[in-house]
Structures are given as C-alpha cells and as structure tokens.
Design a protein around this motif. Sequence first.
Motif, PDB file in Angstrom:
ATOM      1  N   GLN A 158       0.812  -1.220   0.000  1.00 11.64           N
ATOM      2  CA  GLN A 158       0.000   0.000   0.000  1.00 11.64           C
ATOM      3  C   GLN A 158       0.848   1.274   0.000  1.00 11.64           C
ATOM      4  N   LYS A 159       2.179   1.108  -0.152  1.00  8.77           N
ATOM      5  CA  LYS A 159       3.088   2.260  -0.244  1.00  8.77           C
ATOM      6  C   LYS A 159       2.939   3.207   0.958  1.00  8.77           C
ATOM      7  N   VAL A 160       3.000   2.620   2.139  1.00  6.88           N
ATOM      8  CA  VAL A 160       2.810   3.378   3.376  1.00  6.88           C
ATOM      9  C   VAL A 160       4.093   4.070   3.823  1.00  6.88           C
ATOM     10  N   TYR A 161       5.238   3.423   3.636  1.00  6.47           N
ATOM     11  CA  TYR A 161       6.482   3.923   4.229  1.00  6.47           C
ATOM     12  C   TYR A 161       6.875   5.332   3.787  1.00  6.47           C
ATOM     13  N   PRO A 162       6.796   5.690   2.504  1.00  5.85           N
ATOM     14  CA  PRO A 162       7.205   7.053   2.128  1.00  5.85           C
ATOM     15  C   PRO A 162       6.462   8.141   2.891  1.00  5.85           C
ATOM     16  N   GLY A 163       5.178   7.915   3.149  1.00  6.04           N
ATOM     17  CA  GLY A 163       4.413   8.907   3.888  1.00  6.04           C
ATOM     18  C   GLY A 163       4.759   8.975   5.357  1.00  6.04           C
ATOM     19  N   LEU A 164       5.280   7.891   5.892  1.00  4.36           N
ATOM     20  CA  LEU A 164       5.644   7.866   7.314  1.00  4.36           C
ATOM     21  C   LEU A 164       7.036   8.431   7.561  1.00  4.36           C
ATOM     22  N   CYS A 165       7.981   8.057   6.691  1.00  2.00           N
ATOM     23  CA  CYS A 165       9.359   8.431   7.006  1.00  2.00           C
ATOM     24  C   CYS A 165      10.253   8.589   5.785  1.00  2.00           C
ATOM     25  N   GLY A 166       9.662   8.734   4.596  1.00  3.99           N
ATOM     26  CA  GLY A 166      10.448   9.081   3.424  1.00  3.99           C
ATOM     27  C   GLY A 166      11.023   7.898   2.665  1.00  3.99           C
ATOM     28  N   ASP A 167      11.661   8.200   1.564  1.00  3.19           N
ATOM     29  CA  ASP A 167      12.277   7.170   0.727  1.00  3.19           C
ATOM     30  C   ASP A 167      13.429   6.499   1.471  1.00  3.19           C
ATOM     31  N   GLY A 168      13.557   5.209   1.275  1.00  2.00           N
ATOM     32  CA  GLY A 168      14.624   4.449   1.921  1.00  2.00           C
ATOM     33  C   GLY A 168      14.358   4.098   3.361  1.00  2.00           C
ATOM     34  N   CYS A 169      13.218   4.520   3.875  1.00  2.00           N
ATOM     35  CA  CYS A 169      12.901   4.292   5.289  1.00  2.00           C
ATOM     36  C   CYS A 169      12.786   2.810   5.611  1.00  2.00           C
ATOM     37  N   ARG A 170      12.040   2.084   4.795  1.00  2.00           N
ATOM     38  CA  ARG A 170      11.810   0.671   5.109  1.00  2.00           C
ATOM     39  C   ARG A 170      13.121  -0.103   5.159  1.00  2.00           C
ATOM     40  N   GLU A 171      14.030   0.208   4.245  1.00  2.00           N
ATOM     41  CA  GLU A 171      15.302  -0.509   4.200  1.00  2.00           C
ATOM     42  C   GLU A 171      16.118  -0.267   5.478  1.00  2.00           C
ATOM     43  N   LEU A 172      16.108   0.972   5.968  1.00  2.00           N
ATOM     44  CA  LEU A 172      16.826   1.265   7.214  1.00  2.00           C
ATOM     45  C   LEU A 172      16.179   0.576   8.412  1.00  2.00           C
ATOM     46  N   VAL A 173      14.844   0.605   8.446  1.00  2.00           N
ATOM     47  CA  VAL A 173      14.142  -0.069   9.546  1.00  2.00           C
ATOM     48  C   VAL A 173      14.473  -1.557   9.536  1.00  2.00           C
ATOM     49  N   ALA A 174      14.397  -2.177   8.367  1.00  2.00           N
ATOM     50  CA  ALA A 174      14.675  -3.617   8.275  1.00  2.00           C
ATOM     51  C   ALA A 174      16.103  -3.940   8.702  1.00  2.00           C
ATOM     52  N   LYS A 175      17.053  -3.132   8.268  1.00  2.00           N
ATOM     53  CA  LYS A 175      18.457  -3.388   8.585  1.00  2.00           C
ATOM     54  C   LYS A 175      18.708  -3.389  10.084  1.00  2.00           C
ATOM     55  N   HIS A 176      18.058  -2.499  10.803  1.00  2.00           N
ATOM     56  CA  HIS A 176      18.343  -2.373  12.234  1.00  2.00           C
ATOM     57  C   HIS A 176      17.355  -3.125  13.115  1.00  2.00           C
ATOM     58  N   TRP A 177      16.164  -3.433  12.594  1.00  2.00           N
ATOM     59  CA  TRP A 177      15.177  -4.158  13.407  1.00  2.00           C
ATOM     60  C   TRP A 177      15.327  -5.669  13.279  1.00  2.00           C
ATOM     61  N   ASP A 178      15.786  -6.142  12.126  1.00  2.00           N
ATOM     62  CA  ASP A 178      15.939  -7.586  11.945  1.00  2.00           C
ATOM     63  C   ASP A 178      16.847  -8.227  13.005  1.00  2.00           C
ATOM     64  N   PRO A 179      17.975  -7.612  13.384  1.00  2.00           N
ATOM     65  CA  PRO A 179      18.780  -8.227  14.450  1.00  2.00           C
ATOM     66  C   PRO A 179      18.011  -8.405  15.751  1.00  2.00           C
ATOM     67  N   HIS A 180      17.083  -7.486  16.040  1.00  2.00           N
ATOM     68  CA  HIS A 180      16.248  -7.652  17.234  1.00  2.00           C
ATOM     69  C   HIS A 180      15.338  -8.866  17.078  1.00  2.00           C
ATOM     70  N   LEU A 181      14.708  -9.018  15.912  1.00  2.00           N
ATOM     71  CA  LEU A 181      13.836 -10.176  15.687  1.00  2.00           C
ATOM     72  C   LEU A 181      14.624 -11.479  15.678  1.00  2.00           C
ATOM     73  N   ASP A 182      15.891 -11.404  15.319  1.00  2.00           N
ATOM     74  CA  ASP A 182      16.745 -12.600  15.292  1.00  2.00           C
ATOM     75  C   ASP A 182      17.373 -12.903  16.649  1.00  2.00           C
TER      76      ASP A 182
END
Length: 326
Positions: free
Chosen positions: A275-299
């Motif tokens: 649904q292309k939510v991320y750009p409206g929340l925190c801009g371009d590239g936001c999802r990639e940064l969130v995934a990079k730093h949140w995945d270690p927590h989930l792991d």
Amino acid sequence: MSGMKRSLPILLLAAVACASAAAPPAPARPPFAFQSNFWVNLHHFVRAVGRGMPAPAQLSAAERSTWDEGVAFYRDRYSERDLLFDDGMVQIKEALRVVGGTESLGSAPLDPELKSTLERLAPVYRAHWWPAHDAANRAWIDAVQPLLARHGAALSRRVAASYGESWPSTPVPVDLSVQAGRVGAYTTARPTHATIAPSTPGLSGHGALEILFHEASHAWDQILENAIDKASAARKKTVPRQLWHAVLFYNAGELTRRTLLEDGVDGYVEYAVRQKVYPGLCGDGCRELVAKHWDPHLDGKASLEEALDGLVAAWPEQPPPKPGAS
C-alpha cells in the motif's frame, strides 16, 4: 479382603494418572474476539455519509426525511471529529460496542440528542443497509478464523515478545464495521480495541492476519516512541515523527512473513509495502533502514533499545534550511 482395600488407592491413582495422560490439552485462548455490532456500524456509517460518502438506497419519503435529518445532525456535530484522537468519539464507540442488536440504546451513556438520533435512524439503516454490511463483516471474520487457528498462537507470542511483553490475558476485541476512518482500521487504548472495515484494500487474505496483529501492537506504541525519543535525544538527532509507526508496521509485517514462510507460504509481501505506506511515514529508503536495524532484534541478536538506537544513529542528517526559507 484387607489386601484388596489396600490396593484400591493405588488402582485409583493409576486410573487418575492414565486419565490425565489421555486428556486432551486445553484449547488455546484465541488472541482476538470479533463482533459485527449494529450500533457501531450505524455510527461509523452515518458519520461517513455526513462526510460525503455516497449511500444509495430506495427510501420512502418518510425514511428519506428521517435519514437526511440524522445525517445533517452528524455532519454538524460528529462527522469531522477524529475517531482515534477525539476522546469523545472514542467514548461513543466504546458505549455502543457493548450494546447488542436491540431496538433501543437503553441506558448507554450517550448524549441524549445523539442517542435519540441513532434510535430514529436505526429502522432505516436496518431495513436498507445493515444486512449487506453485516454479511460483509461476518464473511471477513469467517475468512480470517482459519488463518488464526493455524498461525494465531505463534504470531501472538512472537509479536508480544518483540516488545518484551506477553499477549493480553483476554482476547483483544475487534469490531468489524462498514467504515473505520480514513485508512480503514484504527485502534483505541484502555482497553486496546481495534475497528476494521472489511472492504479496505489490502486487508483480505493473509493481509487480514497481518492487520490484526498490527492493530493489536498499538497497545505497545509507547515502548517504541520512548526508545526512539531517548536515542534521538542522546544522539542529538531529529528523526521523522512517525518513525515509530514505520517500525510497528515493519514488525507485524515481517513477523507475519516469517510465520507464513515456516508453514510453506512463500512470497508474502507486507501491507505497508503493497500500500506504499512507508514514504508517507518516514520518506524514501525508510523501510530498508528499519529492516536493517530491526531484523537483528527479531533474530535475537539485539535488544529493542539497541535496535532503535542503531536506527536513529544511521538516520540521515537533516539538511540545514536554505537561507530565507520559512
């Protein structure tokens, strides 16, 4: 005879032990409790009509007069009020959701004019719109129940644990409603209570599963907000105001993807990407940064605080304002 008497306790204990061993495990407590409530749907529907949503129906002259009068009342008093952030609107919804499908609102703690307006509108709504709305709500509930039976226990455990919490001891209440605000779903607090419009794009199939756990996760908003605020202050950095919400979206979506993948369901794409939510929340590239730093927590390789501190630290510096810019 005396020997037989002495053996009876042993035999009884053995029988009890066998019965206990053979007894099936207690059924798991469901993570959600659903309903399709007449009054909640009427309230959301007439509010939306007051905001301009078309509602075609063949009404008699008397019905049309009653309906138009009620819509005008909502347009003046309630249609422009926020369902999530207006405490008065939250109180109305909570008062309505515990009333059954009765003809009147009884002793519901509502403004007298609002109560009488809803009661006048009820016969018109029940005759012309409610059967279709109720059927759509119940079809959505019926469709998501098998997914919850298969994945609900794992997801409720994983989602809660990602916030360092346990799933609530009672099922999270969820109302299905023909309308549920601007984005089709919202959750209010104290108690956590989700409202979802079943026709909202992206909220069917496995997307329905994800959105349930996303909405329930709003119970732990403050955990994310506090950790991000603390990291931002310590690092003297400014990050998007809705960054916490991007993390919440990613968390529910990624945990849904992982849980489905373990069951052989490959290729699930999270709601916020579709649904292309991320750009409206925190801009371009936001999802990639969130995934990079949140995945270690989930792991299990980083705490929640470490993950969010790393996210804040990696966030691009905001460019200084241009001279003369306001």
